[in-house]
Design a protein around this motif. Structure first.
Motif, mmCIF file in Angstrom:
data_model
loop_
_atom_site.group_PDB
_atom_site.id
_atom_site.type_symbol
_atom_site.label_atom_id
_atom_site.label_comp_id
_atom_site.label_asym_id
_atom_site.label_seq_id
_atom_site.Cartn_x
_atom_site.Cartn_y
_atom_site.Cartn_z
ATOM 1 N N GLN A 303 7.165 -27.745 32.550
ATOM 2 C CA GLN A 303 8.478 -27.766 31.904
ATOM 3 C C GLN A 303 8.391 -28.000 30.396
ATOM 4 O O GLN A 303 9.164 -27.423 29.629
ATOM 5 C CB GLN A 303 9.357 -28.813 32.578
ATOM 6 N N SER A 304 7.476 -28.830 29.955
ATOM 7 C CA SER A 304 7.364 -29.079 28.515
ATOM 8 C C SER A 304 6.836 -27.843 27.794
ATOM 9 O O SER A 304 7.301 -27.506 26.693
ATOM 10 C CB SER A 304 6.462 -30.284 28.240
ATOM 11 N N ALA A 305 5.873 -27.145 28.409
ATOM 12 C CA ALA A 305 5.352 -25.909 27.814
ATOM 13 C C ALA A 305 6.434 -24.830 27.794
ATOM 14 O O ALA A 305 6.524 -24.042 26.848
ATOM 15 C CB ALA A 305 4.134 -25.423 28.588
ATOM 16 N N ALA A 306 7.261 -24.786 28.837
ATOM 17 C CA ALA A 306 8.337 -23.804 28.910
ATOM 18 C C ALA A 306 9.352 -24.020 27.795
ATOM 19 O O ALA A 306 9.811 -23.065 27.144
ATOM 20 C CB ALA A 306 9.014 -23.876 30.273
ATOM 21 N N GLU A 307 9.701 -25.277 27.549
ATOM 22 C CA GLU A 307 10.649 -25.592 26.478
ATOM 23 C C GLU A 307 10.065 -25.241 25.114
ATOM 24 O O GLU A 307 10.747 -24.681 24.241
ATOM 25 C CB GLU A 307 11.021 -27.067 26.538
ATOM 26 N N LYS A 308 8.779 -25.548 24.933
ATOM 27 C CA LYS A 308 8.120 -25.232 23.670
ATOM 28 C C LYS A 308 8.070 -23.732 23.443
ATOM 29 O O LYS A 308 8.324 -23.245 22.325
ATOM 30 C CB LYS A 308 6.698 -25.818 23.662
ATOM 31 N N LEU A 309 7.760 -22.972 24.477
ATOM 32 C CA LEU A 309 7.682 -21.517 24.351
ATOM 33 C C LEU A 309 9.027 -20.930 23.937
ATOM 34 O O LEU A 309 9.094 -20.030 23.099
ATOM 35 C CB LEU A 309 7.222 -20.899 25.673
ATOM 36 N N TRP A 310 10.107 -21.446 24.510
ATOM 37 C CA TRP A 310 11.441 -20.947 24.166
ATOM 38 C C TRP A 310 11.727 -21.164 22.676
ATOM 39 O O TRP A 310 12.183 -20.252 21.976
ATOM 40 C CB TRP A 310 12.491 -21.659 25.017
ATOM 41 N N THR A 311 11.417 -22.358 22.191
ATOM 42 C CA THR A 311 11.653 -22.681 20.785
ATOM 43 C C THR A 311 10.793 -21.815 19.871
ATOM 44 O O THR A 311 11.274 -21.290 18.855
ATOM 45 C CB THR A 311 11.361 -24.169 20.523
ATOM 46 N N VAL A 312 9.519 -21.655 20.227
ATOM 47 C CA VAL A 312 8.610 -20.812 19.442
ATOM 48 C C VAL A 312 9.114 -19.372 19.420
ATOM 49 O O VAL A 312 9.076 -18.699 18.380
ATOM 50 C CB VAL A 312 7.182 -20.887 20.026
ATOM 51 N N SER A 313 9.607 -18.893 20.542
ATOM 52 C CA SER A 313 10.086 -17.512 20.636
ATOM 53 C C SER A 313 11.291 -17.284 19.746
ATOM 54 O O SER A 313 11.399 -16.250 19.073
ATOM 55 C CB SER A 313 10.432 -17.184 22.095
ATOM 56 N N GLU A 314 12.211 -18.238 19.722
ATOM 57 C CA GLU A 314 13.362 -18.119 18.826
ATOM 58 C C GLU A 314 12.903 -18.055 17.369
ATOM 59 O O GLU A 314 13.418 -17.242 16.582
ATOM 60 C CB GLU A 314 14.291 -19.314 19.025
ATOM 61 N N ASP A 315 11.914 -18.878 17.005
ATOM 62 C CA ASP A 315 11.399 -18.878 15.638
ATOM 63 C C ASP A 315 10.731 -17.550 15.299
ATOM 64 O O ASP A 315 10.917 -17.010 14.200
ATOM 65 C CB ASP A 315 10.407 -20.024 15.446
ATOM 66 N N LEU A 316 9.960 -17.006 16.216
ATOM 67 C CA LEU A 316 9.278 -15.738 15.977
ATOM 68 C C LEU A 316 10.268 -14.604 15.753
ATOM 69 O O LEU A 316 10.083 -13.764 14.871
ATOM 70 C CB LEU A 316 8.367 -15.399 17.158
ATOM 71 N N LEU A 317 11.316 -14.574 16.520
ATOM 72 C CA LEU A 317 12.290 -13.494 16.394
ATOM 73 C C LEU A 317 13.117 -13.634 15.126
ATOM 74 O O LEU A 317 13.482 -12.640 14.497
ATOM 75 C CB LEU A 317 13.180 -13.440 17.626
ATOM 76 N N ARG A 318 13.422 -14.857 14.717
ATOM 77 C CA ARG A 318 14.126 -15.043 13.437
ATOM 78 C C ARG A 318 13.251 -14.598 12.294
ATOM 79 O O ARG A 318 13.716 -13.970 11.341
ATOM 80 C CB ARG A 318 14.508 -16.514 13.268
ATOM 81 N N LEU A 319 11.956 -14.894 12.348
ATOM 82 C CA LEU A 319 11.026 -14.484 11.313
ATOM 83 C C LEU A 319 10.984 -12.965 11.201
ATOM 84 O O LEU A 319 11.047 -12.395 10.126
ATOM 85 C CB LEU A 319 9.621 -15.020 11.619
ATOM 86 N N GLY A 320 10.921 -12.295 12.370
ATOM 87 C CA GLY A 320 10.890 -10.845 12.356
ATOM 88 C C GLY A 320 12.125 -10.254 11.730
ATOM 89 O O GLY A 320 12.080 -9.271 10.996
ATOM 90 N N SER A 321 13.287 -10.877 11.971
ATOM 91 C CA SER A 321 14.540 -10.388 11.402
ATOM 92 C C SER A 321 14.568 -10.576 9.882
ATOM 93 O O SER A 321 14.956 -9.684 9.136
ATOM 94 C CB SER A 321 15.715 -11.130 12.036
ATOM 95 N N ILE A 322 14.118 -11.759 9.423
ATOM 96 C CA ILE A 322 14.145 -12.060 7.996
ATOM 97 C C ILE A 322 13.257 -11.081 7.219
ATOM 98 O O ILE A 322 13.605 -10.595 6.137
ATOM 99 C CB ILE A 322 13.678 -13.505 7.748
ATOM 100 N N LEU A 323 12.108 -10.768 7.784
ATOM 101 C CA LEU A 323 11.164 -9.904 7.065
ATOM 102 C C LEU A 323 11.451 -8.422 7.290
ATOM 103 O O LEU A 323 10.749 -7.571 6.767
ATOM 104 C CB LEU A 323 9.729 -10.221 7.531
ATOM 105 N N GLU A 324 12.511 -8.131 8.055
ATOM 106 C CA GLU A 324 12.905 -6.742 8.335
ATOM 107 C C GLU A 324 11.737 -5.920 8.847
ATOM 108 O O GLU A 324 11.450 -4.814 8.370
ATOM 109 C CB GLU A 324 13.523 -6.101 7.085
ATOM 110 N N LEU A 325 11.058 -6.519 9.834
ATOM 111 C CA LEU A 325 9.877 -5.851 10.392
ATOM 112 C C LEU A 325 10.215 -5.022 11.616
ATOM 113 O O LEU A 325 9.326 -4.495 12.261
ATOM 114 C CB LEU A 325 8.811 -6.901 10.750
ATOM 115 N N SER A 326 11.501 -4.905 11.959
ATOM 116 C CA SER A 326 11.887 -4.056 13.064
ATOM 117 C C SER A 326 11.704 -2.605 12.682
ATOM 118 O O SER A 326 11.819 -2.229 11.518
ATOM 119 C CB SER A 326 13.349 -4.321 13.436
ATOM 120 N N LYS A 327 11.479 -1.813 13.699
ATOM 121 C CA LYS A 327 11.288 -0.382 13.451
ATOM 122 C C LYS A 327 12.598 0.244 13.016
ATOM 123 O O LYS A 327 13.641 -0.050 13.576
ATOM 124 C CB LYS A 327 10.785 0.300 14.729
#
Length: 327
Positions: A303-327
């Motif tokens: 459960q602790s790893a699952a919660e951490k993964l969710w938070t990391v995933s949100e951060d990764l996707l925000r980073l991708g949006s900020i840098l306009e790295l989407s296709k």
């Protein structure tokens, strides 16, 4: 540790087919999304849901291929989807949400194994980005449609390959470690299992339940990038016409799709979620050093790893949006 992670004695097993797992249920009025629902076990999943009366939306990277495979099926719609590109995921979700439909069943089925390109345009590990992160993004974008159902299920395909070990959060994209495609694939499938745990925790108050599925060993298109030596390690060889010849223990496509269908419709799972399933039942927890090709290791439902993964995933996707790295 989740107390729900224990077998239910469902009366099904490894030889159960998807049609048998459906149990004759009428799914008219239900809406389902199946990513990669035009090939391998995804195609069988789409077929069974469609024949039972569900409206099925298939997310497909290759629209022409999907149309060729699905044109004869009823109640099936295809929307372009490339899970490796955030813009494509957002466009798919926006297209579905325009219908204002409730989403009853979301099956995160698509995936890659041993890809020829090991990093995507963002520098993310391709297997992690496609098998897990793209599905995380898709599910969160469809959250309101899942809530609207009032009783929705999200099924994400994991794998026995999660047994390779826990996620290395310090090096998700193999910038420090030597790249190993088997470890990469295994960690992506551990992520898929952890996703079901945290999704269920966050979604159950809204009627959203999460399940991870090990479909078993099946010879599908995922094997296309494997060498003869790699196939031989699994006891698989190529015949004279290039077809795969597998030993006993491998499932048919119909059997491989069974646990997905069981998780989508079984009344035994009412009020349950956040569990890893196989052979049409909730899997047993096995020791970390177990050599069994069944069961779930504790790091895949932690459960602790699952919660951490969710938070990391949100951060990764925000980073991708900020840098306009989407296709």
């Amino acid at each position: 540790m989740t107390s729900a992670q224990k077998p239910l004695d469902s009366a099904f097993g490894s030889q159960t087919t998807a049609q048998e797992a459906l149990g004759g249920r009428d799914l008219r009025g239900k809406v389902a999304i199946v990513t990669g629902g035009h090939g391998g076990i995804g195609l069988e999943t789409t077929r069974v849901l469609s024949n039972a009366g569900a409206t099925v939306i298939v997310g497909a990277r290759d629209i022409n291929k999907a149309q060729d495979k699905l044109s004869a099926m009823k109640n099936v719609r295809i929307i372009q989807l490339d899970l490796a590109y955030p813009k494509s995921v957002d466009q798919f979700a926006a297209e579905f949400l325009k219908s204002d439909q409730a989403l009853d069943i979301l099956i995160n089925n698509a995936g890659v194994a041993n890809p020829q390109v090991i990093k995507d345009d963002r520098g993310f590990d391709t297997q992690f980005a496609t098998n897990y992160l793209g599905h995380f993004q898709l599910t969160t974008r469809l959250w309101e449609a899942l809530i609207k159902s009032g009783n929705s299920r999200v099924i994400t395909l994991s794998s026995i390959s999660h047994m390779v070990g826990p996620i290395d959060f310090s090096d998700l994209n193999f910038t420090k470690r030597p790249y190993n495609k088997d470890i990469s694939y295994g960690e992506s499938k551990t992520a898929c299992s952890l996703f079901a745990v945290e999704l269920d925790k966050r979604g159950k108050e809204h009627g959203i339940r999460g399940f991870a599925v090990n479909p078993g060993a099946i010879l599908t298109g995922l094997t296309r990038h494997m060498t003869d030596e790699e196939l031989a390690a699994w006891g698989v060889r190529r015949g004279e016409n290039g077809e795969f010849i597998s030993p006993a223990g491998f499932k048919t496509v119909e059997q491989g799709a069974a646990t997905t269908i069981w998780c989508a419709v079984s009344p035994l799972l009412e009020g349950k979620g956040g569990v890893y399933c196989e052979n049409c039942d909730i899997a047993a927890i096995v020791p970390p050093d177990s050599k069994l090709m069944t069961g779930v290791r504790e790091w895949a439902i932690d459960q602790s790893a699952a919660e951490k993964l969710w938070t990391v995933s949100e951060d990764l996707l925000r980073l991708g949006s900020i840098l306009e790295l989407s296709k």
